[in-house]
Design a protein around this motif. Structure first.
Motif, mmCIF file in Angstrom:
data_model
loop_
_atom_site.group_PDB
_atom_site.id
_atom_site.type_symbol
_atom_site.label_atom_id
_atom_site.label_comp_id
_atom_site.label_asym_id
_atom_site.label_seq_id
_atom_site.Cartn_x
_atom_site.Cartn_y
_atom_site.Cartn_z
ATOM 1 N N TYR A 1 -12.695 79.361 96.970
ATOM 2 C CA TYR A 1 -12.203 78.960 95.736
ATOM 3 C C TYR A 1 -11.491 80.420 95.246
ATOM 4 N N ARG A 2 -12.151 81.618 95.604
ATOM 5 C CA ARG A 2 -11.353 82.921 95.200
ATOM 6 C C ARG A 2 -10.116 83.202 95.724
ATOM 7 N N ASP A 3 -10.289 83.044 97.041
ATOM 8 C CA ASP A 3 -9.223 83.417 97.962
ATOM 9 C C ASP A 3 -8.100 82.058 98.377
ATOM 10 N N GLY A 4 -8.453 80.755 97.791
ATOM 11 C CA GLY A 4 -7.703 79.870 98.292
ATOM 12 C C GLY A 4 -7.383 79.104 96.823
ATOM 13 N N TRP A 5 -8.021 78.358 96.185
ATOM 14 C CA TRP A 5 -7.899 77.439 95.303
ATOM 15 C C TRP A 5 -7.118 78.302 94.093
ATOM 16 N N MET A 6 -7.916 79.586 93.646
ATOM 17 C CA MET A 6 -7.318 80.229 92.550
ATOM 18 C C MET A 6 -5.970 80.913 92.725
ATOM 19 N N PRO A 7 -5.645 81.776 93.826
ATOM 20 C CA PRO A 7 -4.257 81.951 93.975
ATOM 21 C C PRO A 7 -3.120 80.965 94.079
ATOM 22 N N THR A 8 -3.590 79.739 94.805
ATOM 23 C CA THR A 8 -2.553 78.848 95.068
ATOM 24 C C THR A 8 -2.190 78.112 93.671
ATOM 25 N N LEU A 9 -3.129 78.058 93.148
ATOM 26 C CA LEU A 9 -2.763 77.267 91.566
ATOM 27 C C LEU A 9 -1.968 78.413 90.800
ATOM 28 N N ALA A 10 -2.079 79.483 91.076
ATOM 29 C CA ALA A 10 -1.302 80.591 90.290
ATOM 30 C C ALA A 10 0.094 80.554 90.599
ATOM 31 N N ALA A 11 0.788 79.929 91.592
ATOM 32 C CA ALA A 11 1.954 79.887 92.066
ATOM 33 C C ALA A 11 2.945 78.919 91.134
ATOM 34 N N ASP A 12 2.471 78.069 90.310
ATOM 35 C CA ASP A 12 3.112 77.599 89.360
ATOM 36 C C ASP A 12 2.384 77.389 87.873
ATOM 37 N N ARG B 1 -1.047 66.678 95.864
ATOM 38 C CA ARG B 1 -1.217 68.030 96.793
ATOM 39 C C ARG B 1 -2.340 67.964 97.446
ATOM 40 N N THR B 2 -3.796 67.565 96.895
ATOM 41 C CA THR B 2 -4.896 67.587 97.667
ATOM 42 C C THR B 2 -4.871 66.346 98.458
ATOM 43 N N GLN B 3 -4.162 65.286 98.071
ATOM 44 C CA GLN B 3 -4.172 63.948 98.851
ATOM 45 C C GLN B 3 -3.408 64.113 100.283
ATOM 46 N N LEU C 1 -2.493 71.389 99.689
ATOM 47 C CA LEU C 1 -3.759 71.587 99.423
ATOM 48 C C LEU C 1 -4.670 70.667 100.329
ATOM 49 N N ASN C 2 -4.067 69.869 101.110
ATOM 50 C CA ASN C 2 -4.876 68.828 101.855
ATOM 51 C C ASN C 2 -5.694 69.685 102.932
ATOM 52 N N PRO C 3 -5.208 70.575 103.717
ATOM 53 C CA PRO C 3 -5.829 71.208 104.525
ATOM 54 C C PRO C 3 -7.008 72.229 104.038
ATOM 55 N N TRP C 4 -6.826 72.648 102.910
ATOM 56 C CA TRP C 4 -7.921 73.409 102.109
ATOM 57 C C TRP C 4 -8.990 72.421 101.707
ATOM 58 N N MET C 5 -8.333 71.289 101.197
ATOM 59 C CA MET C 5 -9.581 70.361 100.814
ATOM 60 C C MET C 5 -10.300 69.699 101.881
ATOM 61 N N ARG C 6 -9.777 69.671 103.014
ATOM 62 C CA ARG C 6 -10.640 69.312 104.304
ATOM 63 C C ARG C 6 -11.666 70.277 104.522
ATOM 64 N N GLU C 7 -11.206 71.661 104.501
ATOM 65 C CA GLU C 7 -11.990 72.641 104.855
ATOM 66 C C GLU C 7 -13.068 72.824 103.919
ATOM 67 N N LEU C 8 -12.922 72.566 102.702
ATOM 68 C CA LEU C 8 -13.900 72.563 101.440
ATOM 69 C C LEU C 8 -14.998 71.596 101.843
ATOM 70 N N ASP C 9 -14.499 70.309 102.090
ATOM 71 C CA ASP C 9 -15.517 69.368 102.249
ATOM 72 C C ASP C 9 -16.578 69.823 103.538
#
Length: 237
Positions: A22-33, A72-74, A78-86
């Motif tokens: 979340y700190r290094d993936g979700w948070m900075p990725t969302l900050a791109a837009d 994006r998560t589907q 963000l799909n690879p990130w979501m797969r790893e998170l699971d």
């Protein structure tokens, strides 16, 4: 504005990996837009409920932004990130929330939300979720009239909780009759008042007709309180 509330049942030995995702993936990725920002990352305090539960709240600018994020998560970036998170959690329960009309928090200027992972002192929140048998609108109005207004009048040094937001579930995303109070526990350096709340019975004067504890029973007798501790990098705290 929409608020995506998620309760993650994290694999215990993967706790640090999950937080890093979340700190290094979700948070900075969302900050791109400008569509969304992670707002709170909190841990369910050990000893107060389920172990290794993490609660996150993500602010989303509007419905169209939520749809883009979902795609994006589907099948997007963000799909690879979501797969790893699971791999790092047993499961997750999510719901979309809307602020009620009297909630102190109505919207967030997403552009001002920190995304650099800077550290800060920890803080505690009490998340109260209620499921009324009365109509939901009446329950939310009761919270305003006999809880929020009275608590707000108390001097800061004389109250345990600071109600920062009140949410109801967006239609179709979870239980219809559900609302939530998001309350910061005051006085981070001295939790004596919180300890008294947890270790003593409700005083007799607070159990008479007209008091909150009695009047609220006209609307609900089922609710859940969770003590949530922010991470030291949570954007809001």
């Amino acid at each position: 504005m929409l608020f995506l509330h998620e309760t993650h049942k994290v694999v215990g030995v993967r706790e640090e990996e999950f937080e890093a995702a979340y700190r290094d993936g979700w948070m900075p990725t969302l900050a791109a837009d400008d569509d969304a920002r992670l707002l709170w990352y909190t841990n369910h305090a050990h000893g107060s409920g389920m172990a290794y539960n993490v609660v996150t709240i993500t602010g989303i600018s509007d419905g169209a932004a939520w749809e883009r994020l979902a795609h994006r998560t589907q099948n997007g970036d963000l799909n690879p990130w979501m797969r790893e998170l699971d791999r790092l959690r047993h499961g997750v329960i999510g719901k979309l929330l809307l602020p009620v009309d009297w909630s102190p928090l109505q919207t967030v200027d997403l552009a001002t939300v920190p995304t650099d992972g800077a550290t800060h002192p920890l803080s505690l929140f009490m998340e109260d979720t209620g499921w009324p048998y009365a109509p939901l609108d009446d329950y939310i109005q009761m919270w305003d009239e006999i809880y929020y207004r009275l608590l707000s009048k108390a001097p800061r040094g004389m109250r345990i909780l600071d109600i920062q937001a009140c949410f109801q579930v967006a239609h179709g995303s979870s239980r219809r009759r559900e609302a939530m109070l998001w309350q910061k526990i005051e006085d981070a350096n001295d939790y004596a008042a919180l300890v008294r709340l947890l270790t003593t019975e409700t005083a007799p004067e607070h159990r008479v007709p007209g008091s909150y504890m009695v009047e609220a029973l006209k609307y609900r007798d089922q609710w859940q309180s969770r003590l949530l501790r922010t991470s030291d990098w949570s954007p809001l705290y």
